[in-house]
Scaffold this active site. Structure first.
Site, PDB file in Angstrom:
ATOM      1  CG  HIS A 156      -2.138  -1.158   1.209  1.00 26.34           C
ATOM      2  ND1 HIS A 156      -3.394  -0.886   0.732  1.00 26.34           N
ATOM      3  CD2 HIS A 156      -1.955  -2.422   1.461  1.00 26.34           C
ATOM      4  CE1 HIS A 156      -4.050  -1.901   0.600  1.00 26.34           C
ATOM      5  NE2 HIS A 156      -2.959  -3.018   1.325  1.00 26.34           N
ATOM      6  CG  ASP A 364       0.219   9.300   0.440  1.00 21.40           C
ATOM      7  OD1 ASP A 364       0.642   8.138   1.262  1.00 21.40           O
ATOM      8  OD2 ASP A 364      -0.369  10.215   0.985  1.00 21.40           O
TER       9      ASP A 364
END
Length: 458
Positions: A156, A364
């Site tokens: 992730h 991110d």
């Protein structure tokens, strides 16, 4: 019948009546498991030094099985290697790493602890889907124990370049561990490229075809699977959130002023210091917004027991104090900075009310807040997403106002552009992004990954 066994650091339980409260990963995993049922395994979130057995709870077709950690295990595995080494490294902050052999050993130990309990549960026909940086070595441990089931892994977070990865003394061990998965999924092409180059150049591995990598007797398939949200459900969740007292109080307090919103965990990867500085620049260079604008930043405290996070909180407090001390008046607060979370439906309703969604991470993996902001908008009068080009979401949401999160002046200028953007342009940009989110939602993500895992291992 084949079961799906999902393994993640933490387990999110749901009674199925309020999926709006679940995050993107939780929704995706539950969607994957609802068809045939299965097991969701991970840490309970509890720390105890007493001997304890795994806890089991069944809700619907899903068996939630969790284990506790001892204080030393938490310190070394979670607080230590996972979040003191891998998290900063994967987010391009190697200067914040605190590497120690002891914590690496603790990280491996907890992965072995998870494997020991999983071995008691597995059946030959099960499919295993492991998630995130906490559990990189788990497949290798299971393979060494004789497990031959299909095992997939999804990261992730971002994956670093080889130059960054080499700052871990035992980085080759982690790379070799990943090659024990049948399928490794990444958020972006950049992340996949970082992994591919690390295997080829760091290990001396080879490419078998466009998405297969091999080193020694191990090989895996590596592909891109950008995670998403439950797009179609968001408008109904917004309606629910608009009924909450928290949203009603916010809406009333704004008095028709424009609203900028940011929603992030309090983490150094989110670019909050630069974001506050960019907002201060907006007020300084565009005085027409003074008294006509409110910036709401919601940042629940994250990993507060790590030194880097305490230092970050102090710096952000100073930036917030500077903005308020310089621009606030007795009847106007330009910034509302809140260190606690709200129910997801309330946050989505706040997104819907906001004229600008400000999402400016320094790095991110994906950033689902950006996608949620877009999906929460009113189609007839949508707000504008200002998005960092270093968020994985920027690869898909390129109709946002894209900025460099390190460029303070660019943040100020992008905010002014977004706040002044005409309706027809706002609608056009929103439609382009919604087309992506409608096609590539959370269900498409989980279906694509699991279908590929099945085809690879058939």
């Amino acid at each position: 019948m084949s079961r799906l066994i999902v393994v993640s650091n933490r387990v999110a339980k749901s009674d199925g009546t309020n999926k709006g409260a679940a995050g993107g990963l939780a929704v995706g995993i539950m969607a994957a498991m609802e068809q045939a049922g299965g097991i969701w395994f991970g840490w309970s979130g509890k720390i105890t030094n007493k001997a304890s057995e795994p806890q089991k709870e069944t809700l619907g077709k899903i068996d939630y099985i969790t284990v506790d950690l001892r204080q030393s295990e938490y310190n070394q595995y979670y607080k230590g290697f996972a979040n003191g080494v891998l998290w900063p490294l994967f987010h391009q902050r190697p200067e914040l790493m605190r590497y120690s052999d002891t914590e690496l050993s603790g990280y491996i130990h907890v992965n072995k602890k998870f494997a020991t309990e999983l071995l008691k549960l597995l059946q030959p026909s099960d499919t295993i889907w492991i998630h995130d940086y906490h559990l990189l070595p788990l497949a290798q441990i299971l393979r060494d124990a004789g497990v031959r089931n299909p095992i997939g892994f999804f990261l992730h977070t971002p994956f670093p370049s080889l130059d960054l990865l080499r700052t871990i003394p035992d980085y080759k061990r982690l790379l070799k561990a990943l090659l024990h998965y049948d399928l490794v999924g990444f958020q972006t092409i950049g992340d996949l490229t970082g992994f591919r180059m690390s295997v080829l150049l760091g290990l001396g591995g080879e490419t078998l075809d466009k998405d297969q990598l091999r080193f020694g007797d191990r090989h895996c398939t590596a592909r891109v699977y950008p995670i998403s949200i439950e797009t179609q459900a968001i408008p109904e969740i917004v309606k629910s959130g608009e009924k909450t007292q928290a949203f009603k109080r916010l809406n009333k307090s704004l008095r028709k002023r424009k609203l900028i919103i940011g929603v992030d965990r309090l983490d150094y990867s989110k670019g909050l210091v630069q974001r506050f500085q960019g907002y201060e620049g907006l007020l300084r260079h565009y005085p027409e917004f003074i008294r006509n604008l409110v910036y709401l930043q919601i940042s629940p405290t994250s990993r507060g027991d790590l030194q880097a996070y305490g230092d970050l909180a102090e710096r952000i407090d100073r930036e917030a104090g500077h903005i308020l001390g310089t621009y606030a008046d007795f009847d106007w607060m330009p910034l509302r900075y809140i260190n606690r979370g709200f129910h997801r439906s309330t946050v989505l309703a706040m997104h819907s009310r906001a004229d600008v969604g400000l999402v400016t991470p320094l790095k991110d993996g994906m950033n689902l807040v950006a996608k949620e902001y877009v999906a929460a908008q009113n189609p007839d009068d949508p707000g504008v997403l200002v998005l960092s080009h270093l968020a994985g979401a920027a690869d898909e949401l390129d109709a946002a106002v894209i900025i460099n999160p390190y460029d303070i002046g660019a943040i100020s200028g992008a905010l002014a552009k977004a706040l002044n953007m005409p309706l027809d342009e706002r609608v056009d940009r929103w439609k382009q992004m919604m087309a992506v989110l409608t096609k590539q939602d959370i269900y498409a993500w989980q279906s694509s990954f699991l279908s590929d895992l099945k085809s690879i291992t058939s």
